[in-house]
Design an enzyme around this catalytic site. Structure first.
Site, PDB file in Angstrom:
ATOM      1  N   LEU A   1       0.875 -46.165  -9.914  1.00  0.00           N
ATOM      2  CA  LEU A   1       1.085 -47.385 -10.680  1.00  0.00           C
ATOM      3  C   LEU A   1       1.025 -47.123 -12.178  1.00  0.00           C
ATOM      4  O   LEU A   1       1.780 -47.722 -12.956  1.00  0.00           O
ATOM      5  CB  LEU A   1       0.046 -48.446 -10.275  1.00  0.00           C
ATOM      6  CG  LEU A   1       0.171 -49.807 -10.966  1.00  0.00           C
ATOM      7  CD1 LEU A   1       1.555 -50.413 -10.738  1.00  0.00           C
ATOM      8  CD2 LEU A   1      -0.911 -50.751 -10.467  1.00  0.00           C
TER       9      LEU A   1
ATOM     10  N   ASP B   1      25.480 -50.957   6.268  1.00  0.00           N
ATOM     11  CA  ASP B   1      24.831 -49.991   5.378  1.00  0.00           C
ATOM     12  C   ASP B   1      25.661 -49.898   4.100  1.00  0.00           C
ATOM     13  O   ASP B   1      26.760 -50.463   4.008  1.00  0.00           O
ATOM     14  CB  ASP B   1      24.680 -48.619   6.042  1.00  0.00           C
ATOM     15  CG  ASP B   1      23.365 -47.936   5.632  1.00  0.00           C
ATOM     16  OD1 ASP B   1      23.053 -47.946   4.422  1.00  0.00           O
ATOM     17  OD2 ASP B   1      22.662 -47.413   6.505  1.00  0.00           O
TER      18      ASP B   1
ATOM     19  N   ALA C   1      16.999 -52.253   6.620  1.00  0.00           N
ATOM     20  CA  ALA C   1      17.270 -51.511   5.388  1.00  0.00           C
ATOM     21  C   ALA C   1      16.069 -51.559   4.449  1.00  0.00           C
ATOM     22  O   ALA C   1      15.443 -52.606   4.263  1.00  0.00           O
ATOM     23  CB  ALA C   1      18.501 -52.088   4.702  1.00  0.00           C
TER      24      ALA C   1
ATOM     25  N   ASN D   1       2.161 -44.750 -13.712  1.00  0.00           N
ATOM     26  CA  ASN D   1       3.430 -44.156 -14.138  1.00  0.00           C
ATOM     27  C   ASN D   1       4.638 -44.941 -13.643  1.00  0.00           C
ATOM     28  O   ASN D   1       5.775 -44.484 -13.787  1.00  0.00           O
ATOM     29  CB  ASN D   1       3.540 -42.716 -13.628  1.00  0.00           C
ATOM     30  CG  ASN D   1       2.407 -41.844 -14.129  1.00  0.00           C
ATOM     31  OD1 ASN D   1       2.011 -41.936 -15.296  1.00  0.00           O
ATOM     32  ND2 ASN D   1       1.870 -40.996 -13.254  1.00  0.00           N
TER      33      ASN D   1
ATOM     34  N   TYR E   1       6.231 -50.245  -2.793  1.00  0.00           N
ATOM     35  CA  TYR E   1       6.599 -50.289  -1.380  1.00  0.00           C
ATOM     36  C   TYR E   1       5.617 -51.151  -0.582  1.00  0.00           C
ATOM     37  O   TYR E   1       6.014 -51.994   0.233  1.00  0.00           O
ATOM     38  CB  TYR E   1       6.623 -48.865  -0.826  1.00  0.00           C
ATOM     39  CG  TYR E   1       7.096 -48.741   0.604  1.00  0.00           C
ATOM     40  CD1 TYR E   1       8.440 -48.887   0.920  1.00  0.00           C
ATOM     41  CD2 TYR E   1       6.201 -48.456   1.630  1.00  0.00           C
ATOM     42  CE1 TYR E   1       8.883 -48.759   2.233  1.00  0.00           C
ATOM     43  CE2 TYR E   1       6.636 -48.325   2.944  1.00  0.00           C
ATOM     44  CZ  TYR E   1       7.970 -48.477   3.243  1.00  0.00           C
ATOM     45  OH  TYR E   1       8.398 -48.347   4.531  1.00  0.00           O
TER      46      TYR E   1
ATOM     47  N   THR F   1      10.976 -38.919  11.143  1.00  0.00           N
ATOM     48  CA  THR F   1      12.315 -39.185  10.628  1.00  0.00           C
ATOM     49  C   THR F   1      12.695 -38.098   9.633  1.00  0.00           C
ATOM     50  O   THR F   1      11.892 -37.219   9.308  1.00  0.00           O
ATOM     51  CB  THR F   1      12.369 -40.550   9.909  1.00  0.00           C
ATOM     52  OG1 THR F   1      11.500 -40.514   8.764  1.00  0.00           O
ATOM     53  CG2 THR F   1      11.951 -41.680  10.836  1.00  0.00           C
TER      54      THR F   1
END
Length: 453
Positions: A297, A238, A289, A299, A359, A394
């Site tokens: 999009l 990490d 990771a 912005n 993403y 999470t």
């Protein structure tokens, strides 16, 4: 991680009554894997008269399970394995499908339905391909009808594959077990006879060395714990800013910690050097990771776009080139257990998501990388696969506004969010010797999310 108080309430006596009377979602407490517990709690009925039906019934018997061909009208069943591998037209499915329907009424909580069929792309005969494709449609629809934490999934065999191959047994055991608690409506393709069954099903990764990136918290830390439980020695990676948390997880799993920015040009070589120094080998790579930098999009700026692409996909491509060029990751003495790479994708990369063009692009890129790299790993008797989580509980999803989070939890057939351990269990399966016949696959861990394929 935010508590799912609705699911907790729905599993109380009053909560079950109220949610049922009001027609509200009724998320069940899922049966998850615990070492030492039975593989499945009750009889398993095998349907069909094909070669696969006989082979899988024998395999289940070798695991000391209660295997039936028929079930009494008042008995409860824990699992159904329905074999359609010899179907040559859609009409051939009818008898077995109707048997499944009758058994659904007798299925225990967290029950399993598993279909076994041949790859539709393995034939050019319109009738045969129609039958094989129909099995996939009926499996997905059955998954939507499952209740009380039950799941329905499929195993898809390559056209000439012997159903006694290790990969078929490995997929069957995974889908029957609590390891697949949040996997539903999905298919595991088994394309080769590669792989081997472990001597100890509770320690299938014994003697293997694995690296996990992004391991300091969340899903990465859970992956580390499950791989350690299953016998692997661990290298945890990490960023330096997470060094204290990384060291804590490494100590917990008796692993070593490597503080590293995976976007560095020499990240792959740094990991290989660490593996050589501490273990003299590297067997399993888990690319966990990843980052999000969400923005519409219209912005989106250069920094947000480039950083997500750099971390989530370009780093993996660069590290894989280093790993595949190294003898440390390609030993000739591995036998049935060749090198393994497992990458974290996302259902966003399948269905898209508002405000996540960067993403979603990166995670779709991961899936493309995995499918294209499979042949390179096959030459080394290895595999590469991806896991695509849906809504997982999470720290990140706990920050989502309450109403949005509640909707996201219910948008799947199991009516709840998954846990980091659900992702970790699937990764451990794909890293194991019994998954050696599966490569180039993206396996969703999403409770059969209602968006996407």
């Amino acid at each position: 991680m935010a508590r799912d108080t609705y699911t907790e309430f729905a599993n109380t006596g009053f909560g079950r009554t109220l949610t049922k009377n009001l027609g509200l979602p009724q998320p069940a407490k899922l049966r998850r894997h615990r070492p030492g517990r039975p593989l499945i709690d009750g009889p398993v009925v095998v349907l069909g008269s094909s070669e696969a039906a006989s082979a899988l019934a024998d395999r289940l018997l070798s695991w000391d399970l209660d295997v039936r061909r028929h079930l009494g009208p008042k008995e409860k069943v824990a699992g159904v394995v329905a074999c359609f591998d010899s179907a040559s037209s859609p009409a051939d499915l009818s008898e077995t499908v109707l048997e499944i329907g009758m058994l659904l009424k007798q299925l225990k909580p967290s029950g399993r339905v598993i279909t076994v069929s041949r790859d539709p792309q393995g034939t050019s005969d319109p009738s045969v391909r129609a039958a094989r494709s129909a099995v996939q449609g009926l499996t997905r629809s059955t998954a939507h009808e499952m209740r009380a934490g039950g799941t329905a999934n499929g195993i898809v065999l390559a056209d000439e594959l012997d159903p006694s191959a290790p990969g078929v047994a490995g997929a069957l055991r995974f889908l029957l077990s609590g390891r697949s608690a949040f996997v539903s409506g999905q298919f595991i393709s088994v394309d080769s006879v590669n792989g081997a069954l472990p001597q100890n099903w509770d320690r299938p990764l014994q003697g293997q060395v694995a690296v996990v990136t992004g391991a300091a918290r969340g899903i990465g830390a859970s992956i580390a714990r499950v791989l350690h439980r299953d016998g692997a020695s661990l290298i945890l990676v990490d960023i330096p800013a997470a060094g204290e948390q990384l060291a804590a997880v490494a100590n917990e799993v008796s692993g070593t910690a490597l503080q590293l920015d995976i976007t560095a040009e020499n990240a792959g070589e740094r990991i290989l050097g660490h593996a050589r120094q501490h273990h003299g080998r590297l067997d399993i790579v888990v690319h966990n990771a990843g980052i999000t930098r969400d923005k519409l999009l219209a912005n989106m700026d250069e920094s947000r776009w480039n950083s997500v692409i750099a971390v989530n996909i370009e780093s993996q491509l660069r590290m894989n080139r280093a790993f595949l060029a190294s003898d440390l990751f390609n030993s000739d003495a591995r036998g049935a257990m060749g090198p393994r790479i497992i990458s974290l994708a996302s259902t966003s990369g399948i269905a898209g998501n508002r405000g996540q063009t960067n993403y979603a692009a990166s995670k779709a890129g991961v899936m493309g990388m995995v499918s294209a790299t499979a042949d390179q790993l096959a030459a080394r008797h290895g595999t590469i696969n991806a896991v695509a989580p849906g809504f997982i509980e999470t720290e990140m999803t706990a920050k989502i506004p309450f109403a949005t989070r509640e909707v996201a939890r219910r948008l799947n057939s199991l009516n709840q969010g998954g846990l980091p351990v659900d992702v970790a269990e699937t990764i451990s399966f794909l890293a194991s010797p019994q998954a050696g016949g599966t490569s180039g696959l993206t396996l969703r861990v999403c409770g059969q999310n209602l968006v996407g394929a």
